[in-house]
Each structure stands twice: as C-alpha cells, then as structure tokens.
Design an enzyme around this catalytic site. Structure first.
Site, PDB file in Angstrom:
ATOM      1  N   ARG A 282      48.461 -23.193  -6.885  1.00  0.00           N
ATOM      2  CA  ARG A 282      49.599 -22.322  -6.546  1.00  0.00           C
ATOM      3  C   ARG A 282      50.915 -23.077  -6.707  1.00  0.00           C
ATOM      4  NH1 ARG A 282      48.047 -20.819  -0.809  1.00  0.00           N
ATOM      5  NH2 ARG A 282      49.896 -19.517  -0.763  1.00  0.00           N
TER       6      ARG A 282
ATOM      7  N   ARG B  38      43.575 -18.458   5.272  1.00  0.00           N
ATOM      8  CA  ARG B  38      43.511 -17.746   3.999  1.00  0.00           C
ATOM      9  C   ARG B  38      42.668 -18.512   2.993  1.00  0.00           C
ATOM     10  NH1 ARG B  38      49.600 -16.245   2.334  1.00  0.00           N
ATOM     11  NH2 ARG B  38      48.720 -16.841   0.330  1.00  0.00           N
TER      12      ARG B  38
HETATM   13  P1  AMP Z   1      51.652 -15.206  -1.149  1.00  0.00           P
HETATM   14  O1  AMP Z   1      51.138 -14.696   0.155  1.00  0.00           O
HETATM   15  O2  AMP Z   1      53.100 -14.833  -1.381  1.00  0.00           O
HETATM   16  O3  AMP Z   1      51.403 -16.669  -1.350  1.00  0.00           O
HETATM   17  O4  AMP Z   1      50.832 -14.433  -2.291  1.00  0.00           O
HETATM   18  C1  AMP Z   1      49.424 -14.519  -2.364  1.00  0.00           C
HETATM   19  C2  AMP Z   1      48.955 -14.181  -3.763  1.00  0.00           C
HETATM   20  O5  AMP Z   1      49.315 -12.823  -4.070  1.00  0.00           O
HETATM   21  C3  AMP Z   1      49.579 -15.007  -4.878  1.00  0.00           C
HETATM   22  O6  AMP Z   1      48.936 -16.248  -5.064  1.00  0.00           O
HETATM   23  C4  AMP Z   1      49.408 -14.068  -6.067  1.00  0.00           C
HETATM   24  O7  AMP Z   1      48.083 -14.043  -6.522  1.00  0.00           O
HETATM   25  C5  AMP Z   1      49.702 -12.700  -5.441  1.00  0.00           C
HETATM   26  N1  AMP Z   1      51.151 -12.374  -5.507  1.00  0.00           N
HETATM   27  C6  AMP Z   1      51.994 -12.170  -4.462  1.00  0.00           C
HETATM   28  N2  AMP Z   1      53.246 -11.891  -4.893  1.00  0.00           N
HETATM   29  C7  AMP Z   1      53.195 -11.929  -6.246  1.00  0.00           C
HETATM   30  C8  AMP Z   1      54.150 -11.746  -7.284  1.00  0.00           C
HETATM   31  N3  AMP Z   1      55.446 -11.467  -7.009  1.00  0.00           N
HETATM   32  N4  AMP Z   1      53.727 -11.855  -8.575  1.00  0.00           N
HETATM   33  C9  AMP Z   1      52.446 -12.108  -8.862  1.00  0.00           C
HETATM   34  N5  AMP Z   1      51.491 -12.327  -7.954  1.00  0.00           N
HETATM   35  C10 AMP Z   1      51.849 -12.229  -6.638  1.00  0.00           C
END
Ligand code: AMP
Length: 211
Positions: free
Chosen positions: A162, A151
């Site tokens: 993050r 990713r």
């Molecule tokens: P993740 O795969 O959960 O790490 O999510 C990847 C990206 O998607 C994050 O870094 C955010 O940009 C966005 N994202 C996912 N879930 C959320 C959430 N609940 N609130 C805000 N942004 C989100």
C-alpha cells in the site's frame, strides 16, 4: 485529507466531521461496506482491496458519486482516501469543487508502527490503536459498541504494498493540487501525538483566509 495509509486521515477526518457538522466520507469504508454486504460492486472490488491495490478508477468513482450525491453532502464533506490518482481528481472536479487539501506529512517509521497496532470497528469504521489510542473497553468500540478487529490489509506485507502504491500513484497528486494552490501541509513526526492536537491545527488552517 491527503496522506499515506496510517497517516491519520480517518482519525482526524471523523473528528473534523463532528466539529464542522459535515459528513466524513472514507472511500476505504465505502469499499469495505460493499464487500461486507456482498454487493455486485463488492464482488468486483474485493480482490484489489485485499491485495493492497487500488480499485480501478471507474469503479471507485461510481462508489464515490453514489455517496456524495446524497442530501447530507449538500453543504460540503470531508473526503478521506479520495482522490488517489490524477484521473480520480479530474473526475472529482467534474462533480464537485475542492476547497483545501490537507496533506499529512508522516514518516514511514510512524506509519508502520501505527498500522501494525491499528484496530477498526466492524460496525462504524471508527479507528483505534492498541498502543496509542485505546478504546475504553478492550475490543469494543467507544462510539457504537461494535467489535474491533485488525484490518486484513494492515498486515506488514500488505502495508508495504500500500505504501508503494501510495508513492507511485497518489503522491504525484500533491503537485496537481499545489499548482491550484490548494495544499496545506500538516506535519506529524511521532506516533503517539493526541489526535485533538492535530485536529486543532487543521481547524486553524481551515479558518485562515486564503489570499
Ligand atoms: P483505505 O481504508 O483508504 O486505506 O482504503 C482501503 C482500500 O480500499 C485501498 O487499499 C483500495 O483497495 C481501496 N480504495 C479506497 N479508496 C480508493 C481510491 N480512491 N481509489 C482506489 N482504491 C481505493
């Protein structure tokens, strides 16, 4: 499923989903799908995601609501990566109850080690690891034969961002759910612990009656 990026939320949630026969909903996967499909929503959220920032609450709540109002969610679902802010938790409370919050407690050293070698399936979102959780065939998803890739936001500079966002915006949510007696901690201090071991622990917690 609650925890920093790389704590194993997606890995455990997908296995729990199979065990419990309820859908695993990863808002990160939903975000990546919107971006991949070049939807209007995808265009609005792409920039946040690429930079490791949170998508604005109103947009991510729309994305979530669209998913959890589908028929397969009627008997429950496992949320992975949502809510991430108090405002999102408050929105969630308007549309759904929350039974338990499984809080994955994983040190930063393990997170960085895991994310740097994480691989994700382009087609189904399944998660692998070059070192700890290898696919049967290199570069190919065991589940759907899709292509595995690293990713964009798993690069070291974005990982740091993050983690920063997690500590600032998301960690305070633990207190919010503690006050509601919903939080159960699951500790995982080493990068290579087999997911099955942690999943067993989580199932035991789920089956323990609350007082
Ligand atoms: P993740 O795969 O959960 O790490 O999510 C990847 C990206 O998607 C994050 O870094 C955010 O940009 C966005 N994202 C996912 N879930 C959320 C959430 N609940 N609130 C805000 N942004 C989100």
């Amino acid at each position: 499923m609650f925890g920093p990026p790389g704590s194993g939320k997606g890995t455990y949630a997908s296995r729990l989903s199979a065990e419990l026969s309820i859908p695993h909903i990863s808002t990160g996967d939903l975000v990546r799908d919107e971006i991949k499909n070049l939807t209007e929503m995808g265009k609005r959220i792409n920039d946040y995601s690429a930079r490791g920032l949170l998508v604005p609450d109103d947009l991510i709540c729309q994305v979530l609501q669209k998913r959890i109002t589908q028929p397969d969610c009627a008997s429950g679902f496992i949320l992975d990566g949502f809510p991430r802010t108090i405002a999102q938790a408050q929105e969630l409370a308007k549309i759904s109850g929350t039974d338990l919050v499984i809080n994955l407690d994983v040190p930063d050293t393990v997170i960085i080690e895991r994310l740097a070698s994480r691989l994700t399936c382009r087609s189904c979102g399944a998660i692998y690891n070059k070192r700890f959780l290898k696919p049967r065939i290199e570069g190919v998803c065991d589940r759907c034969e899709g292509q595995l890739y690293q990713r964009e936001d798993d690069r070291p500079d974005v990982i740091e961002q993050r983690l920063h966002v997690y500590r600032k915006e998301t960690q305070p949510l633990i207190e919010y759910y503690h006050a509601k007696n919903k939080v159960r901690n699951v500790s995982n201090k080493e990068a290579g612990v087999p997911p099955e071991k942690i999943v067993k622990e989580i199932i035991k917690i789920i089956q323990t009656p609350t007082i």
